[in-house]
Write an enzyme that holds these catalytic residues in place. Structure first.
Site, PDB file in Angstrom:
ATOM      1  N   TRP A 199       0.818  -1.214   0.000  1.00  0.00           N
ATOM      2  CA  TRP A 199       0.000   0.000   0.000  1.00  0.00           C
ATOM      3  C   TRP A 199       0.854   1.268   0.000  1.00  0.00           C
ATOM      4  O   TRP A 199       0.471   2.286  -0.588  1.00  0.00           O
ATOM      5  CB  TRP A 199      -0.954  -0.005   1.192  1.00  0.00           C
ATOM      6  N   CYS A 393      -0.205 -12.622   0.256  1.00  0.00           N
ATOM      7  CA  CYS A 393      -1.338 -13.513   0.566  1.00  0.00           C
ATOM      8  C   CYS A 393      -2.081 -13.830  -0.728  1.00  0.00           C
ATOM      9  O   CYS A 393      -2.537 -12.919  -1.426  1.00  0.00           O
ATOM     10  CB  CYS A 393      -2.257 -12.826   1.569  1.00  0.00           C
ATOM     11  N   CYS A 396      -5.666 -12.471  -0.878  1.00  0.00           N
ATOM     12  CA  CYS A 396      -5.633 -11.009  -1.016  1.00  0.00           C
ATOM     13  C   CYS A 396      -5.190 -10.619  -2.420  1.00  0.00           C
ATOM     14  O   CYS A 396      -5.693  -9.660  -3.005  1.00  0.00           O
ATOM     15  CB  CYS A 396      -4.690 -10.400   0.018  1.00  0.00           C
TER      16      CYS A 396
END
Length: 467
Positions: A199, A393, A396
């Site tokens: 992010w 992940c 994800c």
């Protein structure tokens, strides 16, 4: 003082009274979390979106996501991160994605090429599997030469056109079909430095952050300074519309993902049987105006803004799907007809929405400057789609890739208005095409946003009930 408050003080003592005051304080701040009013950079109010989504969109999009054409998504979860050495994949069991066995995939899906969605484009003979389809080719031998050439041009155009996303090569041996219904998006426990770096790269390197702004944009950053969230965002107001829109789309996507994690949280696990449900504490940590220094409501407003952008794209692309050549082919004629009827019904609803975002306000300056800005916009978003291959992940990564591709497809649609208006009725167009992968991502991504808004309403109701 209410009777309930007096009983708490008398029966439980000062500690209970303090706890009750904390709870009441949170519920008071919740009123601020319940975002209301008109959104920035458009003329739509949040209450109208809530009602429209609840009564028109959500019930239908949920059914559509359960149809065979939209539940199977082909994705490569093994592509290496192009930007940094990977930390290794998450070992938490809830991060695992279960691929779909080839035998479970509808024959019309696995036999067709990635950019074919009609029976004419998929049928050669009775195909047993993907390998046979590749040997025989995806063009029906009964088609006219003109139609064959059109399909070939279609594929050539699709391979060369400018995408907003880095698309997976569906022919890669590493690409696998995933049943989205059996691999739902929810909290997996994936966090820490790996998630933070993903992010952080998205916000700090791709969201047009001015050099004069030193505080990190990433909500996961460990230290965000002492300034409150609202005053910090004065820098955003100084950006041009296009760059403001870009930031809001990414922030809205992040908020949507966080809502899914809060609404589908691992609450407990007894004898190996997990219990999933809403986690109010986690919701508060991510969106409460006090805990987020006023940023939580802004994040939720950006979610609504993203919803409007994708809603607008669906209304614009409706003519593409209304043509007879498009039948969302899976091999089951009756089911395919029902799926298309449901999809067209959703498109009719999107076109009926009275307060659409006006994409024509973007890239409207001098032609040279607008073209350059649009290309910069596209490349920044394409870069973000590549960062999704750095998510550690698998679950994800699956949902990150799908929702990013869905938004990228929506942007592609919004800026292809002339090409969509000039689509031929009974043959593929050289000017605008969507692959099946893009179609599945587009509708599922919008379904995720619709679900987010519904989950937000559920959190409000849950908190009000507790109050």
């Amino acid at each position: 003082m209410s009777p309930g408050f007096r009983r708490a003080v008398t029966g439980q003592g000062a500690a209970a009274a303090v706890q009750l005051l904390v709870t009441l304080s949170f519920l008071s701040s919740l009123v601020k979390t319940q975002v209301t009013g008109v959104l920035d950079d458009c003329l739509c109010d949040i209450d109208s979106i809530d009602k429209f989504n609840t009564y028109k969109i959500f019930p239908k999009i949920k059914k559509l996501q359960e149809r065979d054409y939209f539940r199977y998504y082909k994705v490569n979860l093994k592509r290496p991160c192009p930007f940094w050495a990977e930390d290794g994949h998450c070992s938490i069991k809830d991060c695992h994605v279960e691929p779909c066995p080839e035998s479970k995939i509808p024959v019309g899906i696995k036999a067709g090429r990635s950019n074919k969605y009609s029976q004419a484009a998929n049928s050669t003979k009775e195909l047993d599997d993907c390998e046979q389809a590749n040997k025989l080719g995806a063009i029906n031998s009964t088609l006219s030469n003109e139609s064959k050439e059109a399909f070939i041009d279609w594929a050539r155009y699709d391979d060369s056109q400018d995408h907003f996303c880095e698309l997976d090569d569906e022919r890669s041996p590493a690409a696998q079909y995933v049943d989205l219904l059996l691999n739902p998006e929810r909290y997996t426990g994936y966090k820490g430095s790996s998630a933070w770096r993903v992010w952080n790269s998205i916000y700090e390197e791709n969201c047009f952050k001015p050099r004069s702004v030193y505080r990190p944009l990433n909500p996961l950053a460990p230290s965000r300074g002492e300034d409150d969230g609202e005053s910090f965002y004065t820098w955003l107001e100084g950006l041009c519309l296009e760059k403001r829109v870009f930031y809001k789309l990414i922030s809205g996507l992040h908020a949507s993902i966080n809502l899914h994690l809060c609404a589908n949280y691992l609450l407990e696990e007894t004898w190996g049987k997990p219990s999933w449900g809403p986690n109010i504490k986690e919701f508060r940590r991510r969106f409460d105006p006090v805990e987020t220094k006023g940023e939580g409501p802004r994040r939720l407003k950006n979610l609504y803004f993203l919803y409007l952008i994708e809603l607008r794209a669906l209304s614009k692309v409706a003519p593409y799907f209304e043509r007879s050549i498009v039948d969302l082919y899976t091999g089951n004629v009756e089911d395919d007809a029902d799926t298309k009827t449901l999809l067209l019904s959703i498109f009719q609803d999107t076109k009926s929405f009275p307060m659409h975002f006006d994409e024509k306000s973007m890239f409207a300056g001098d032609k040279k400057g607008a073209k350059s800005l649009k290309e910069e916009f596209r490349l920044h978003f394409k870069n973000i789609s590549r960062i999704m291959d750095c998510v550690g992940c698998d679950k994800c990564r699956l949902w990150g890739k799908l929702q990013t591709q869905g938004l990228g497809t929506a942007l592609k649609i919004l800026f292809s208005e002339k090409e969509i208006q000039n689509l031929p009725e009974n043959s593929p167009s050289k000017g605008f095409q969507l692959t099946r992968q893009e179609i599945v991502a587009l509708l599922n991504a919008f379904g995720r946003l619709s679900t987010s808004i519904r989950e937000l309403q559920d959190f409000k109701a849950l908190l009000q009930h507790r109050r």
